[in-house]
Design an enzyme around this catalytic site. Structure first.
Site, PDB file in Angstrom:
ATOM      1  CG  ASP A   1      -0.210   0.121   2.530  1.00  0.00           C
ATOM      2  OD1 ASP A   1       0.827  -0.237   2.803  1.00  0.00           O
ATOM      3  OD2 ASP A   1      -0.830  -0.076   3.493  1.00  0.00           O
TER       4      ASP A   1
ATOM      5  CG  ASP B   1       3.167  12.743  22.011  1.00  0.00           C
ATOM      6  OD1 ASP B   1       3.901  13.078  20.385  1.00  0.00           O
ATOM      7  OD2 ASP B   1       1.980  13.862  21.623  1.00  0.00           O
TER       8      ASP B   1
ATOM      9  CD  GLU C   1       7.132  15.418  22.096  1.00  0.00           C
ATOM     10  OE1 GLU C   1       7.469  16.693  21.049  1.00  0.00           O
ATOM     11  OE2 GLU C   1       6.205  15.189  22.234  1.00  0.00           O
TER      12      GLU C   1
ATOM     13  CG  ASP D   1       4.115  -2.739   6.464  1.00  0.00           C
ATOM     14  OD1 ASP D   1       4.903  -4.037   6.692  1.00  0.00           O
ATOM     15  OD2 ASP D   1       3.707  -2.573   5.520  1.00  0.00           O
TER      16      ASP D   1
HETATM   17  C1  NOJ Z   1       4.843  15.352  19.603  1.00  0.00           C
HETATM   18  C2  NOJ Z   1       4.743  14.651  18.319  1.00  0.00           C
HETATM   19  O1  NOJ Z   1       6.196  13.642  18.272  1.00  0.00           O
HETATM   20  C3  NOJ Z   1       4.071  15.260  16.960  1.00  0.00           C
HETATM   21  O2  NOJ Z   1       4.575  14.561  15.957  1.00  0.00           O
HETATM   22  C4  NOJ Z   1       2.620  15.592  17.648  1.00  0.00           C
HETATM   23  O3  NOJ Z   1       1.941  16.063  16.057  1.00  0.00           O
HETATM   24  C5  NOJ Z   1       2.317  16.012  17.917  1.00  0.00           C
HETATM   25  N1  NOJ Z   1       3.230  15.686  19.417  1.00  0.00           N
HETATM   26  C6  NOJ Z   1       0.845  16.517  19.021  1.00  0.00           C
HETATM   27  O4  NOJ Z   1       0.878  14.551  19.667  1.00  0.00           O
HETATM   28 CA    CA Z   2       2.061  -1.205   4.199  1.00  0.00          CA
END
Ligand code: NOJ
Ligand code: CA
Length: 518
Positions: A29, A204, A258, A33
């Protein structure tokens, strides 16, 4: 000092980030994956990294390519199945590596059943799982908080007559971590993956989860007062509870967060007063810095000394949100970046493709995929998310040649061509990773910077009187050295063992420092 952990594998780890859409397609696709990642594990073993971090692969409407999660405990069919995940995890472990998965605690997708319920009525029992507020008397949003993706962070929900908070896209409503049911549900998500055997999480925008409980305005720029829309001090309590959960597993699992925090003390506070919060709050300072020896020295010195006793520094030079390393610093300097990243004290995170110098690609407007870029021209992140190049076939081994890859592949070098070249950038990464494994000073030695010619950053890794030196030429002129050095590794891979008196343009070397001085 804090805890005694029996196994601290993460202290010496090199983490390799994979953006699953872009590593390897196997089902035709044009999108990478989990099975593709599994098939490419021999490459990672050969490279010599210790842990793989996967960006989200959970069921998602893909408004933010998986950072909008609709089900935290499954795999999006685009990426495969839970069985594929289990196979991948088993093979990663069999290869002696660790797996870190992304956890997106600040927001869900607006299609997540929790939000669908919350939005259905003000009386719904999940209403308070998200952050709702009334309009001000003039109908405007409750406060001045801005979405990271631009515009107000508040979205009006006409049917129920309130605004909801979205620190990112409107399709990513923020959950309300002040509700204990939310914490319990999110901890169940952690347990789900921990019980399957993952070795840790990359969390995140994790400091966003606690906001000012009274929803007061953010200070107007250029104020340097802390924002109120994120990183409320109550977040430390949540981090300690996350850490307790991870530590209850044997061996303990790693918490990588993060964190975007320019103030060093506030950044370091996320390690926890007793090293009992995040193992590794990401340090993005080098990612945002001008590429210049003096600035990099200042930032590394600051980071290395800000980290609390018992904690580990960490460094990031690329990820799926930023302009590609080679695009930021230019191709000649990518070898300097490799040597820097892999010889500093602490945990490096390497972004897939940087080891072959993948460049920042200019994506034509009609091929733009990143919703942020479609919404705010110029902000798209596609250019750093282009597929991995494995060989010189038309689709570069990423997908079958009669399939359209989700993003263009670019024309630069690939793994196969670099494999065939003993002096390639990829060969340098392998050599440096090997040196890190063999040379204890690179793993556990202390760090100090030393004086160097202006174009150079020089530092030492040492333990007692055993010292290893690193000197990196950030400039395009040769640089004489004050004395003779015996090279362990040059970034150009051509003069190990020789005695040198100068560095060539864009050259870095690791060298032995004889006992008694450099
Ligand atoms: C940080 C992530 O690294 C980024 O890719 C994402 O758009 C934002 N957080 C929101 O989750
Ligand atoms: Ca794929």
């Amino acid at each position: 000092m804090g805890r005694v952990e029996t196994v601290q594998w993460w202290r010496d780890a090199v983490v390799y980030q994979i953006y699953p859409r872009s590593f390897q397609d196997t089902n035709r696709d044009g999108i990478g994956d989990l099975e593709g990642i599994r098939r490419r594990l021999p490459y990672l073993v050969d490279l010599g990294v210790d842990a793989v971090w996967l960006s989200p692969f959970y069921p998602s409407p893909m408004a933010d390519f998986g950072y909008d999660v609709a089900d935290y405990c499954d795999v999006d069919p685009m990426f495969g199945t839970l069985d594929d995940f289990d196979r991948l995890l088993a093979d990663i472990h069999a290869a002696g590596m660790k797996l870190i998965v992304d956890w997106v605690p600040n927001h869900t997708s607006d299609r997540h059943p929790w939000f669908v319920a919350a939005r259905s009525s003000k009386e719904d029992e999940k209403r308070d799982w998200y952050v709702w507020a009334d309009a001000r008397p003039d109908g405007s949003p409750p406060n001045n908080w801005q979405s990271v993706f631009g515009g107000s962070a508040w979205q009006w929900d006409a049917p129920t007559g309130q605004f909801y908070l979205h620190s990112f896209l409107p399709e990513q409503p923020d959950v309300n971590w002040r509700n204990p049911e939310v914490e319990a549900a999110m901890f169940d998500v952690l347990r789900f993956w921990l019980d399957r055997g993952v070795d840790g999480f990359r969390m995140d925008v994790v400091s966003f989860i606690m906001k000012d409980p009274e929803l007061r305005d953010d200070p107007e720029p250029p104020s340097d007062l802390p924002p109120r829309s994120r990183a409320h001090p109550d977040v430390h309590g949540v981090f300690r509870r996350i850490r307790r959960l991870l530590d209850s597993y044997d061996p303990p699992r790693v918490a990588i967060g993060e964190i975007h925090e320019p103030d060093w003390d506030r950044w370091a506070s996320y390690y926890g007063q007793d090293n009992d919060e995040l193992h590794l709050p990401f340090n993005f300072t080098l990612l945002h810095a001008p590429w210049n020896a003096r600035v990099i020295r200042r930032l590394v010195d600051a980071c290395d000394s800000a980290v609390p006793e018992g904690g580990r520094p960490n460094y990031v030079l690329g990820n799926h949100d930023e302009v590609r390393l080679a695009g930021r610093i230019g191709p000649e300097q990518t070898r300097i970046a490799a040597m820097l990243l892999l010889t500093l004290r602490g945990v490096p995170t390497l972004y897939y493709g940087d080891e072959i110098g993948l460049e920042q690609l200019d994506i034509a407007p009609e091929r733009q995929q990143d919703p942020w870029g479609r919404r705010v021209p110029g902000m798209g992140r596609d250019g750093c998310r282009t597929p991995m190049r494995w060989d010189d076939s038309p689709n570069r081994g990423f997908c079958d040649d009669d399939v359209e890859p989700w993003l263009p592949l670019g024309t630069g070098p690939d793994v196969a061509s670099m494999d065939a070249d003993p002096g390639s950038l990829l060969a340098l990464y392998r050599r440096l990773l090997e040196l890190r494994r063999k040379e204890p000073l690179l793993r556990s030695g202390r760090y100090r910077s030393v004086e160097a010619p202006p174009a150079c950053f020089a530092f030492e890794r040492f333990d007692g009187d055993r010292v290893l030196g690193v000197v990196l030429n950030f400039g395009s002129d040769p640089v004489p050295l004050p004395d003779t050095r015996r090279v362990r590794v040059s970034t150009l891979l051509d003069r190990s063992g020789s005695q040198i008196r100068s560095l060539r343009p864009h050259e870095g070397v690791v060298f032995d420092v004889p006992v008694g001085g450099s």
